[in-house]
Design an enzyme around this catalytic site. Structure first.
Site, PDB file in Angstrom:
ATOM      1  CE  LYS A  11      -3.911  -2.199   2.403  1.00 17.95           C
ATOM      2  NZ  LYS A  11      -4.728  -2.153   3.651  1.00 17.95           N
ATOM      3  CE1 TYR A  51      -9.382  -3.005   0.748  1.00 19.36           C
ATOM      4  CE2 TYR A  51      -8.356  -1.104  -0.288  1.00 19.36           C
ATOM      5  CZ  TYR A  51      -8.260  -2.271   0.456  1.00 19.36           C
ATOM      6  OH  TYR A  51      -7.035  -2.692   0.917  1.00 19.36           O
ATOM      7  CG  PHE A  59     -12.988   1.731   7.583  1.00 17.80           C
ATOM      8  CD1 PHE A  59     -12.545   1.168   6.385  1.00 17.80           C
ATOM      9  CD2 PHE A  59     -13.603   0.895   8.515  1.00 17.80           C
ATOM     10  CE1 PHE A  59     -12.721  -0.180   6.105  1.00 17.80           C
ATOM     11  CE2 PHE A  59     -13.789  -0.463   8.246  1.00 17.80           C
ATOM     12  CZ  PHE A  59     -13.336  -1.000   7.033  1.00 17.80           C
ATOM     13  NE  ARG A  87      -5.854 -11.973   5.471  1.00 15.74           N
ATOM     14  CZ  ARG A  87      -6.607 -10.855   5.469  1.00 15.74           C
ATOM     15  NH1 ARG A  87      -6.884 -10.218   4.325  1.00 15.74           N
ATOM     16  NH2 ARG A  87      -7.059 -10.347   6.578  1.00 15.74           N
ATOM     17  CB  THR A  93      -7.046  -5.835   9.989  1.00 18.31           C
ATOM     18  OG1 THR A  93      -7.545  -6.958   9.260  1.00 18.31           O
ATOM     19  CG2 THR A  93      -7.393  -4.544   9.286  1.00 18.31           C
ATOM     20  NE  ARG A 104      -2.193  -5.681   7.256  1.00 19.37           N
ATOM     21  CZ  ARG A 104      -3.347  -6.177   6.836  1.00 19.37           C
ATOM     22  NH1 ARG A 104      -3.905  -7.201   7.474  1.00 19.37           N
ATOM     23  NH2 ARG A 104      -3.963  -5.667   5.788  1.00 19.37           N
ATOM     24  CG  ASN A 114      -3.383  -2.347   7.166  1.00 22.70           C
ATOM     25  OD1 ASN A 114      -3.274  -1.993   5.999  1.00 22.70           O
ATOM     26  ND2 ASN A 114      -4.444  -2.965   7.630  1.00 22.70           N
ATOM     27  CG  HIS A 117      -5.287  -6.128  -0.192  1.00 25.67           C
ATOM     28  ND1 HIS A 117      -6.497  -6.094   0.465  1.00 25.67           N
ATOM     29  CD2 HIS A 117      -5.419  -7.041  -1.199  1.00 25.67           C
ATOM     30  CE1 HIS A 117      -7.329  -6.941  -0.138  1.00 25.67           C
ATOM     31  NE2 HIS A 117      -6.695  -7.526  -1.156  1.00 25.67           N
TER      32      HIS A 117
HETATM   33  P1  ADP Z   1      -7.662  -6.725   5.723  1.00 30.53           P
HETATM   34  O1  ADP Z   1      -6.857  -5.733   4.900  1.00 30.53           O
HETATM   35  O2  ADP Z   1      -6.853  -7.291   6.870  1.00 30.53           O
HETATM   36  O3  ADP Z   1      -8.314  -7.796   4.893  1.00 30.53           O
HETATM   37  P2  ADP Z   1     -10.305  -5.477   5.956  1.00 30.53           P
HETATM   38  O4  ADP Z   1     -10.657  -6.160   4.678  1.00 30.53           O
HETATM   39  O5  ADP Z   1     -11.224  -5.647   7.113  1.00 30.53           O
HETATM   40  O6  ADP Z   1      -8.827  -5.897   6.439  1.00 30.53           O
HETATM   41  O7  ADP Z   1     -10.170  -3.919   5.698  1.00 30.53           O
HETATM   42  C1  ADP Z   1      -9.576  -3.424   4.520  1.00 30.53           C
HETATM   43  C2  ADP Z   1      -8.665  -2.279   4.891  1.00 30.53           C
HETATM   44  O8  ADP Z   1      -9.457  -1.194   5.404  1.00 30.53           O
HETATM   45  C3  ADP Z   1      -7.660  -2.565   6.021  1.00 30.53           C
HETATM   46  O9  ADP Z   1      -6.506  -3.258   5.600  1.00 30.53           O
HETATM   47  C4  ADP Z   1      -7.355  -1.160   6.502  1.00 30.53           C
HETATM   48  O10 ADP Z   1      -6.452  -0.475   5.615  1.00 30.53           O
HETATM   49  C5  ADP Z   1      -8.743  -0.509   6.420  1.00 30.53           C
HETATM   50  N1  ADP Z   1      -9.493  -0.653   7.686  1.00 30.53           N
HETATM   51  C6  ADP Z   1     -10.066  -1.784   8.169  1.00 30.53           C
HETATM   52  N2  ADP Z   1     -10.679  -1.558   9.345  1.00 30.53           N
HETATM   53  C7  ADP Z   1     -10.483  -0.239   9.617  1.00 30.53           C
HETATM   54  C8  ADP Z   1     -10.866   0.631  10.688  1.00 30.53           C
HETATM   55  N3  ADP Z   1     -11.587   0.171  11.730  1.00 30.53           N
HETATM   56  N4  ADP Z   1     -10.483   1.930  10.637  1.00 30.53           N
HETATM   57  C9  ADP Z   1      -9.778   2.407   9.583  1.00 30.53           C
HETATM   58  N5  ADP Z   1      -9.390   1.650   8.533  1.00 30.53           N
HETATM   59  C10 ADP Z   1      -9.725   0.346   8.552  1.00 30.53           C
HETATM   60 MG    MG Z   2      -9.832  -7.642   3.478  1.00 26.33          MG
END
Ligand code: ADP
Ligand code: MG
Length: 143
Positions: A11, A51, A59, A87, A93, A104, A114, A117
Site C-alpha cells: 500500500k 474496496y 472508514f 495472510r 488488520t 503489520r 497497515n 493487502h
Molecule cells: P484486511 O486488509 O486485513 O483484509 P479489511 O478487509 O477488514 O482488512 O479492511 C480493509 C482495509 O481497510 C484494512 O486493511 C485497513 O487499511 C482498512 N481498515 C479496516 N478496518 C479499519 C478501521 N476500523 N479503521 C480504519 N481503517 C480500517
Molecule cells: Mg480484506
C-alpha cells in the site's frame, strides 16, 4: 494443500517507507513466488471499486483517500496454500493485534495504514487478481 494464487498490494505507506524489497523478501522466504508485479497509482474509481465490499463502512472514504495517496505495488503470489500463507505473513488488520514478526506488527502505523493487502479467500483472490492483471501479465514459473 494446493498450489494457489493470491493478490498482494504494498500500500502507499509501504511504498513511501521503501518496504517493497522487505515485503517481497518475506514472501519469497515464506515460499510464495511472485508471478506478476507492477506499480500503479490507483484512481479514486479504482480504489472505490477494489474496496466496494466496504462501501457501507465508516472508514471507506478515508480508505479510498489513503489508497490513492501514492503509488502501490500490486503482485500475484503463487505457492502452496498461498492465500492463507500470505495472510499469515501479513498479520492481523490491526497491528496492535498482529503476531510478532509479521509485516503489520513490524511496520504498520495504524489499523488503516497497515502496509499490505492480501486476498482473504479463493473467490476474492480470483476476482482481485483479474481486477489488476490481464492473463498475459502473469508468468508461469517455467524454472
Ligand atoms: P484486511 O486488509 O486485513 O483484509 P479489511 O478487509 O477488514 O482488512 O479492511 C480493509 C482495509 O481497510 C484494512 O486493511 C485497513 O487499511 C482498512 N481498515 C479496516 N478496518 C479499519 C478501521 N476500523 N479503521 C480504519 N481503517 C480500517
Ligand atoms: Mg480484506
Amino acid at each position: 494443500m494446493a498450489v494457489e494464487r493470491t493478490l498482494s498490494i504494498v500500500k502507499p505507506d509501504g511504498v513511501q517507507k521503501d518496504l517493497i524489497g522487505e515485503v517481497c523478501r518475506r514472501f519469497e522466504q515464506g515460499g510464495l513466488h511472485i508471478v506478476g508485479i507492477k506499480m500503479l497509482h490507483l484512481t479514486q474509481e479504482q480504489a472505490k471499486g477494489f474496496y466496494v465490499v466496504h462501501k457501507e463502512r465508516p472508514f471507506y472514504p478515508d480508505l479510498v483517500n489513503y489508497m490513492t495517496s501514492g503509488p502501490v505495488i500490486v503482485q500475484v503470489l503463487e505457492g502452496e496454500d498461498a492465500i492463507q500463507k500470505n495472510r499469515e505473513i501479513m498479520g492481523a488488520t490491526n497491528p496492535a493485534e498482529a503476531d510478532p514478526g509479521t509485516i503489520r506488527a513490524d511496520f504498520a502505523a495504524s489499523i488503516e495504514e497497515n502496509v499490505v493487502h492480501g486476498s482473504d479467500g479463493s473467490d476474492t483472490a480470483t476476482q482481485e487478481i483479474s481486477f489488476f492483471f490481464d492473463k498475459d501479465e502473469i508468468c508461469a514459473r517455467t524454472r
